[in-house]
Motif scaffolding. Structure first.
Motif, PDB file in Angstrom:
ATOM      1  N   MET A 152     -45.846  10.856   0.686  1.00 51.94           N
ATOM      2  CA  MET A 152     -44.681  10.329   0.030  1.00 51.94           C
ATOM      3  C   MET A 152     -43.692   9.839   1.082  1.00 51.94           C
ATOM      4  N   GLN A 153     -43.052   8.716   0.779  1.00 50.58           N
ATOM      5  CA  GLN A 153     -42.003   8.195   1.644  1.00 50.58           C
ATOM      6  C   GLN A 153     -40.844   7.729   0.785  1.00 50.58           C
ATOM      7  N   ILE A 154     -39.654   7.755   1.367  1.00 51.95           N
ATOM      8  CA  ILE A 154     -38.447   7.283   0.694  1.00 51.95           C
ATOM      9  C   ILE A 154     -37.998   6.023   1.424  1.00 51.95           C
ATOM     10  N   ALA A 155     -37.826   4.921   0.687  1.00 45.55           N
ATOM     11  CA  ALA A 155     -37.405   3.658   1.292  1.00 45.55           C
ATOM     12  C   ALA A 155     -36.817   2.762   0.207  1.00 45.55           C
ATOM     13  N   ASP A 156     -35.903   1.906   0.576  1.00 42.31           N
ATOM     14  CA  ASP A 156     -35.331   0.929  -0.354  1.00 42.31           C
ATOM     15  C   ASP A 156     -36.286  -0.254  -0.448  1.00 42.31           C
TER      16      ASP A 156
ATOM     17  N   ASP B 126     -32.131  -3.104  -3.168  1.00 42.23           N
ATOM     18  CA  ASP B 126     -30.961  -2.965  -4.039  1.00 42.23           C
ATOM     19  C   ASP B 126     -29.983  -1.896  -3.552  1.00 42.23           C
ATOM     20  N   GLY B 127     -30.267  -1.292  -2.396  1.00 42.71           N
ATOM     21  CA  GLY B 127     -29.385  -0.288  -1.834  1.00 42.71           C
ATOM     22  C   GLY B 127     -29.643   1.119  -2.326  1.00 42.71           C
ATOM     23  N   ARG B 128     -30.620   1.302  -3.226  1.00 40.80           N
ATOM     24  CA  ARG B 128     -30.959   2.635  -3.735  1.00 40.80           C
ATOM     25  C   ARG B 128     -32.318   3.048  -3.189  1.00 40.80           C
ATOM     26  N   PRO B 129     -32.458   4.299  -2.729  1.00 39.26           N
ATOM     27  CA  PRO B 129     -33.748   4.740  -2.187  1.00 39.26           C
ATOM     28  C   PRO B 129     -34.799   4.884  -3.287  1.00 39.26           C
ATOM     29  N   ASP B 130     -35.975   4.359  -3.031  1.00 41.22           N
ATOM     30  CA  ASP B 130     -37.112   4.442  -3.941  1.00 41.22           C
ATOM     31  C   ASP B 130     -38.107   5.442  -3.386  1.00 41.22           C
ATOM     32  N   ILE B 131     -38.995   5.924  -4.237  1.00 42.49           N
ATOM     33  CA  ILE B 131     -40.010   6.890  -3.835  1.00 42.49           C
ATOM     34  C   ILE B 131     -41.356   6.190  -3.797  1.00 42.49           C
ATOM     35  N   VAL B 132     -41.986   6.171  -2.623  1.00 44.10           N
ATOM     36  CA  VAL B 132     -43.290   5.541  -2.455  1.00 44.10           C
ATOM     37  C   VAL B 132     -44.338   6.649  -2.406  1.00 44.10           C
ATOM     38  N   LEU B 133     -45.238   6.623  -3.368  1.00 41.65           N
ATOM     39  CA  LEU B 133     -46.309   7.608  -3.494  1.00 41.65           C
ATOM     40  C   LEU B 133     -47.651   6.906  -3.321  1.00 41.65           C
ATOM     41  N   PRO B 134     -48.705   7.643  -3.066  1.00 46.57           N
ATOM     42  CA  PRO B 134     -50.026   7.018  -3.098  1.00 46.57           C
ATOM     43  C   PRO B 134     -50.277   6.440  -4.494  1.00 46.57           C
TER      44      PRO B 134
ATOM     45  N   ILE C 166     -45.071   3.318  -6.918  1.00 48.08           N
ATOM     46  CA  ILE C 166     -43.707   3.341  -6.409  1.00 48.08           C
ATOM     47  C   ILE C 166     -42.797   3.677  -7.576  1.00 48.08           C
ATOM     48  N   LEU C 167     -41.871   4.596  -7.346  1.00 55.90           N
ATOM     49  CA  LEU C 167     -40.844   4.910  -8.332  1.00 55.90           C
ATOM     50  C   LEU C 167     -39.565   4.217  -7.877  1.00 55.90           C
ATOM     51  N   TYR C 168     -39.243   3.095  -8.526  1.00 54.83           N
ATOM     52  CA  TYR C 168     -38.052   2.333  -8.164  1.00 54.83           C
ATOM     53  C   TYR C 168     -36.822   2.989  -8.787  1.00 54.83           C
ATOM     54  N   ASN C 169     -35.829   3.234  -7.955  1.00 51.77           N
ATOM     55  CA  ASN C 169     -34.601   3.897  -8.359  1.00 51.77           C
ATOM     56  C   ASN C 169     -33.721   2.905  -9.117  1.00 51.77           C
ATOM     57  N   ASP C 170     -33.506   3.168 -10.409  1.00 49.30           N
ATOM     58  CA  ASP C 170     -32.659   2.316 -11.241  1.00 49.30           C
ATOM     59  C   ASP C 170     -31.233   2.846 -11.341  1.00 49.30           C
ATOM     60  N   GLY C 171     -30.941   3.942 -10.647  1.00 46.67           N
ATOM     61  CA  GLY C 171     -29.620   4.570 -10.694  1.00 46.67           C
ATOM     62  C   GLY C 171     -29.545   5.597 -11.796  1.00 46.67           C
ATOM     63  N   ASN C 172     -28.550   6.455 -11.727  1.00 47.63           N
ATOM     64  CA  ASN C 172     -28.335   7.504 -12.734  1.00 47.63           C
ATOM     65  C   ASN C 172     -29.571   8.350 -12.983  1.00 47.63           C
TER      66      ASN C 172
ATOM     67  N   ALA D 260     -32.649   7.586 -13.020  1.00 44.49           N
ATOM     68  CA  ALA D 260     -33.701   6.902 -13.774  1.00 44.49           C
ATOM     69  C   ALA D 260     -34.572   6.118 -12.800  1.00 44.49           C
ATOM     70  N   PHE D 261     -35.881   6.133 -13.022  1.00 41.82           N
ATOM     71  CA  PHE D 261     -36.819   5.443 -12.149  1.00 41.82           C
ATOM     72  C   PHE D 261     -37.784   4.600 -12.977  1.00 41.82           C
ATOM     73  N   THR D 262     -38.223   3.486 -12.396  1.00 44.31           N
ATOM     74  CA  THR D 262     -39.255   2.653 -13.003  1.00 44.31           C
ATOM     75  C   THR D 262     -40.536   2.863 -12.224  1.00 44.31           C
ATOM     76  N   PHE D 263     -41.596   3.287 -12.916  1.00 44.11           N
ATOM     77  CA  PHE D 263     -42.900   3.533 -12.313  1.00 44.11           C
ATOM     78  C   PHE D 263     -43.656   2.209 -12.210  1.00 44.11           C
ATOM     79  N   VAL D 264     -44.076   1.850 -10.985  1.00 40.25           N
ATOM     80  CA  VAL D 264     -44.861   0.634 -10.771  1.00 40.25           C
ATOM     81  C   VAL D 264     -46.123   1.032 -10.008  1.00 40.25           C
ATOM     82  N   PRO D 265     -47.297   0.871 -10.620  1.00 37.36           N
ATOM     83  CA  PRO D 265     -48.543   1.234  -9.927  1.00 37.36           C
ATOM     84  C   PRO D 265     -48.839   0.272  -8.776  1.00 37.36           C
ATOM     85  N   VAL D 266     -49.478   0.807  -7.738  1.00 38.22           N
ATOM     86  CA  VAL D 266     -49.959   0.014  -6.605  1.00 38.22           C
ATOM     87  C   VAL D 266     -51.464   0.240  -6.544  1.00 38.22           C
ATOM     88  N   GLU D 267     -52.203  -0.733  -6.046  1.00 41.28           N
ATOM     89  CA  GLU D 267     -53.664  -0.611  -5.987  1.00 41.28           C
ATOM     90  C   GLU D 267     -54.106   0.763  -5.498  1.00 41.28           C
TER      91      GLU D 267
END
Length: 91
Positions: A1-5, A9-17, A20-26, A28-35
């Protein structure tokens, strides 16, 4: 796991195998699958092609960051990463 913007957008996101969990603020995160190639390999996050967008690099493949939370897969790296090793990106 890594934390990176990942989307700049200035908010840290969570990068997982495989996702990616994109930080939407408050909290809340948007789950986006990567290959699924990332699931068994160490990976690193960094701007490997100096375009201002973060990329994901693993031993088997590189995904170049594109606008709108998307990635473009490029030719396999054929790097000798194996389980238990760490990956890094430098400038």
């Amino acid at each position: 796991m890594q934390i990176a913007d990942m989307d700049g957008d200035g908010r840290p996101d969570i990068v997982l195998p495989a996702a990616i969990l994109y930080n939407d603020g408050n909290f809340a995160f948007t789950f986006v699958p990567v290959e699924s190639y990332m699931t068994d390999n160490p990976f690193a996050v960094g701007d490997s092609n100096h375009d201002g967008l973060l990329d994901i690099v693993s031993g088997s493949v590189t995904w170049l960051g594109q606008p709108n939370r998307t990635f473009s897969r490029v030719t396999p790296n054929n790097l000798a990463f194996t389980s238990g090793l760490y990956a890094t990106v430098g400038t």
